[in-house]
Design an enzyme around this catalytic site. Sequence first.
Site, PDB file in Angstrom:
ATOM      1  N   ASP A 112       0.851  -1.192   0.000  1.00  0.00           N
ATOM      2  CA  ASP A 112       0.000   0.000   0.000  1.00  0.00           C
ATOM      3  C   ASP A 112       0.884   1.238   0.000  1.00  0.00           C
ATOM      4  O   ASP A 112       1.940   1.262   0.654  1.00  0.00           O
ATOM      5  CB  ASP A 112      -0.911   0.009   1.234  1.00  0.00           C
ATOM      6  CG  ASP A 112      -2.161  -0.832   1.018  1.00  0.00           C
ATOM      7  OD1 ASP A 112      -2.282  -1.452  -0.057  1.00  0.00           O
ATOM      8  OD2 ASP A 112      -3.017  -0.865   1.923  1.00  0.00           O
ATOM      9  N   ASP A 127       0.421   4.032   1.382  1.00  0.00           N
ATOM     10  CA  ASP A 127       0.376   4.880   2.577  1.00  0.00           C
ATOM     11  C   ASP A 127       0.991   4.225   3.813  1.00  0.00           C
ATOM     12  O   ASP A 127       0.814   4.715   4.932  1.00  0.00           O
ATOM     13  CB  ASP A 127      -1.075   5.323   2.851  1.00  0.00           C
ATOM     14  CG  ASP A 127      -2.030   4.153   2.947  1.00  0.00           C
ATOM     15  OD1 ASP A 127      -1.580   2.993   3.050  1.00  0.00           O
ATOM     16  OD2 ASP A 127      -3.258   4.401   2.918  1.00  0.00           O
ATOM     17  N   TRP A 178     -13.639  -0.733  -2.420  1.00  0.00           N
ATOM     18  CA  TRP A 178     -12.864  -0.997  -1.203  1.00  0.00           C
ATOM     19  C   TRP A 178     -13.306  -2.287  -0.484  1.00  0.00           C
ATOM     20  O   TRP A 178     -14.486  -2.513  -0.296  1.00  0.00           O
ATOM     21  CB  TRP A 178     -12.995   0.192  -0.241  1.00  0.00           C
ATOM     22  CG  TRP A 178     -12.148   0.043   1.003  1.00  0.00           C
ATOM     23  CD1 TRP A 178     -10.874   0.485   1.198  1.00  0.00           C
ATOM     24  CD2 TRP A 178     -12.539  -0.622   2.198  1.00  0.00           C
ATOM     25  NE1 TRP A 178     -10.430   0.130   2.435  1.00  0.00           N
ATOM     26  CE2 TRP A 178     -11.437  -0.549   3.084  1.00  0.00           C
ATOM     27  CE3 TRP A 178     -13.701  -1.292   2.616  1.00  0.00           C
ATOM     28  CZ2 TRP A 178     -11.463  -1.096   4.359  1.00  0.00           C
ATOM     29  CZ3 TRP A 178     -13.724  -1.850   3.894  1.00  0.00           C
ATOM     30  CH2 TRP A 178     -12.610  -1.735   4.755  1.00  0.00           C
ATOM     31  N   GLU A 181     -10.621  -7.956  -0.798  1.00  0.00           N
ATOM     32  CA  GLU A 181      -9.647  -8.659  -1.655  1.00  0.00           C
ATOM     33  C   GLU A 181      -8.506  -9.279  -0.848  1.00  0.00           C
ATOM     34  O   GLU A 181      -8.003 -10.350  -1.202  1.00  0.00           O
ATOM     35  CB  GLU A 181      -9.107  -7.711  -2.739  1.00  0.00           C
ATOM     36  CG  GLU A 181      -7.988  -6.757  -2.339  1.00  0.00           C
ATOM     37  CD  GLU A 181      -8.378  -5.679  -1.339  1.00  0.00           C
ATOM     38  OE1 GLU A 181      -9.582  -5.396  -1.195  1.00  0.00           O
ATOM     39  OE2 GLU A 181      -7.472  -5.128  -0.689  1.00  0.00           O
ATOM     40  N   ASP A 182      -8.137  -8.647   0.263  1.00  0.00           N
ATOM     41  CA  ASP A 182      -7.030  -9.197   1.063  1.00  0.00           C
ATOM     42  C   ASP A 182      -7.480 -10.421   1.857  1.00  0.00           C
ATOM     43  O   ASP A 182      -6.716 -11.373   2.032  1.00  0.00           O
ATOM     44  CB  ASP A 182      -6.424  -8.113   1.978  1.00  0.00           C
ATOM     45  CG  ASP A 182      -7.478  -7.268   2.663  1.00  0.00           C
ATOM     46  OD1 ASP A 182      -8.681  -7.421   2.356  1.00  0.00           O
ATOM     47  OD2 ASP A 182      -7.104  -6.450   3.529  1.00  0.00           O
ATOM     48  N   MET A 205       0.804   4.602   9.162  1.00  0.00           N
ATOM     49  CA  MET A 205      -0.100   4.788   8.012  1.00  0.00           C
ATOM     50  C   MET A 205      -0.376   6.275   7.849  1.00  0.00           C
ATOM     51  O   MET A 205      -0.760   6.958   8.806  1.00  0.00           O
ATOM     52  CB  MET A 205      -1.411   4.020   8.181  1.00  0.00           C
ATOM     53  CG  MET A 205      -2.230   4.037   6.880  1.00  0.00           C
ATOM     54  SD  MET A 205      -3.888   3.393   7.036  1.00  0.00           S
ATOM     55  CE  MET A 205      -3.593   1.650   6.878  1.00  0.00           C
ATOM     56  N   HIS A 265      -5.667   9.585   5.672  1.00  0.00           N
ATOM     57  CA  HIS A 265      -6.344   9.991   4.430  1.00  0.00           C
ATOM     58  C   HIS A 265      -7.833   9.695   4.548  1.00  0.00           C
ATOM     59  O   HIS A 265      -8.253   8.931   5.419  1.00  0.00           O
ATOM     60  CB  HIS A 265      -5.760   9.219   3.244  1.00  0.00           C
ATOM     61  CG  HIS A 265      -5.969   7.731   3.342  1.00  0.00           C
ATOM     62  ND1 HIS A 265      -7.115   7.095   2.921  1.00  0.00           N
ATOM     63  CD2 HIS A 265      -5.177   6.743   3.864  1.00  0.00           C
ATOM     64  CE1 HIS A 265      -7.014   5.805   3.148  1.00  0.00           C
ATOM     65  NE2 HIS A 265      -5.847   5.565   3.737  1.00  0.00           N
ATOM     66  N   ARG A 323     -11.403   8.351   2.382  1.00  0.00           N
ATOM     67  CA  ARG A 323     -11.640   7.378   1.302  1.00  0.00           C
ATOM     68  C   ARG A 323     -12.058   8.094   0.031  1.00  0.00           C
ATOM     69  O   ARG A 323     -12.897   8.990   0.050  1.00  0.00           O
ATOM     70  CB  ARG A 323     -12.695   6.354   1.714  1.00  0.00           C
ATOM     71  CG  ARG A 323     -12.822   5.255   0.669  1.00  0.00           C
ATOM     72  CD  ARG A 323     -13.366   3.956   1.220  1.00  0.00           C
ATOM     73  NE  ARG A 323     -12.600   3.521   2.380  1.00  0.00           N
ATOM     74  CZ  ARG A 323     -13.162   3.065   3.494  1.00  0.00           C
ATOM     75  NH1 ARG A 323     -14.462   3.004   3.606  1.00  0.00           N
ATOM     76  NH2 ARG A 323     -12.411   2.689   4.504  1.00  0.00           N
TER      77      ARG A 323
END
Length: 400
Positions: free
Chosen positions: A246, A248, A308, A311-312, A338, A341, A343
Amino acid sequence: MTTKCNTVKILKILLVTCLTLVTLQYVINLVAYSYVSRFFGMELMFQRNISIVQYLPIFGKQSKSSSSFNKSVTVIPPVISTVKNLFPSNTSQINTSNINQSSTPAFISPNISLLTSKEPIRNESLPLCPLVPPKLVGPLATFTNAISFEEILKNNPDLQPGGRYKPKDCVARHKVAIIIPYRDRITHLQILLQNLHPILARQLIDYGIYVVDMTLPTSFNRAMLMNIGFAEALKIYDYQCFIFHDVDLIPENDRNLYTCPESPRHMSVAVDKFKYRLPYASIFGGVSALTKEQFLKINGYSNLYFGWGGEDDDMNGRIHRKGYKVIRYSVDVARYKMIKHTREKSNPVNPKRYKLINTGKNRQDKDGINSLKYKVEKIEFLPTYTYILTTINQTEVEAG
Ligand code: UDP
Ligand code: MN
């Protein structure tokens, strides 16, 4: 008597003339050779050949201040432009029979192999890098203010086009592609690269950074971008492993090694956002590492997660179904910050995610790296990373 004297005199004169002529010719030859060779630049050409042998390998010995380095740079662009030409803007369908030939680099073009085949000339004389890199420092103060890519290059002058690097004095034990799923997070990317490049160099890894983006308006598909990064990076270099990262997440400890894992490794174990604790046992998102073989065996990520989430967790299922265990470093090493931020609108929460996770088992062998379809818009070998812009046709992907 006089005739005898005359003959001796004539012989003497002849001998002296001969000697003078021979000496004169030698001197003329010497002057002429050095003049001609200088005039046609023979010495220059000779030096240039040496510099090509030394510098042609993308990661050959380099010193930006030396003129030889500049000459090597003039050699590389045509090859890179050929690399670009290798990726016409067609829909790419991954041929896994190609990828499975693990002994030879999959997707490597003749031009690329020509370039990389010169590397052993230099590498053979170098020792293998030490198992424990000697310059690691442990816990790090992270940089959290974005700086320009030019500054990042200045801070990491040994980077090669495309954000690639390998140790100068030893042969790296690991060839690793860092794959970053990406859309419109430029400051995050600057912060990550500023932190990551020096860490990876200290870890003595032969690596490249691949930032994989997708055009609007299609919803973001993190998993599919990681599949694309895997496939495209293998076309460029014979990577042994892949770290999906990722943009971030900033590593806080350089003992968190970005090396090839024996079993799939979840790397972002302790994140400040989660109070440096694992939020749930089966988490595999954030930063994770797999070898090429592991990734192919589990058929990569699912391509079906648009938006979002999910998937993980799907990936975690895939890993376990193929008999692997997820491994982790300890929380004091595998630490990340992290970047905060909100979304993005183009990455809305995926309402189908639970249904997809629950039915993942039936799809694993037909939805993944072997069914990957995408269009490459462009590939740029930028100074601090390789940028890959793609277009994904959601309707086509969901139709299977
Ligand atoms: N991402 C991105 N642009 C977006 C959405 C996501 O670059 O518009 C990438 C980025 O690498 C990010 C990752 O996808 O770190 C995961 O998305 P996000 O950070 O929104 O999810 P989180 O893990 O924070 O819940
Ligand atoms: Mn995030």
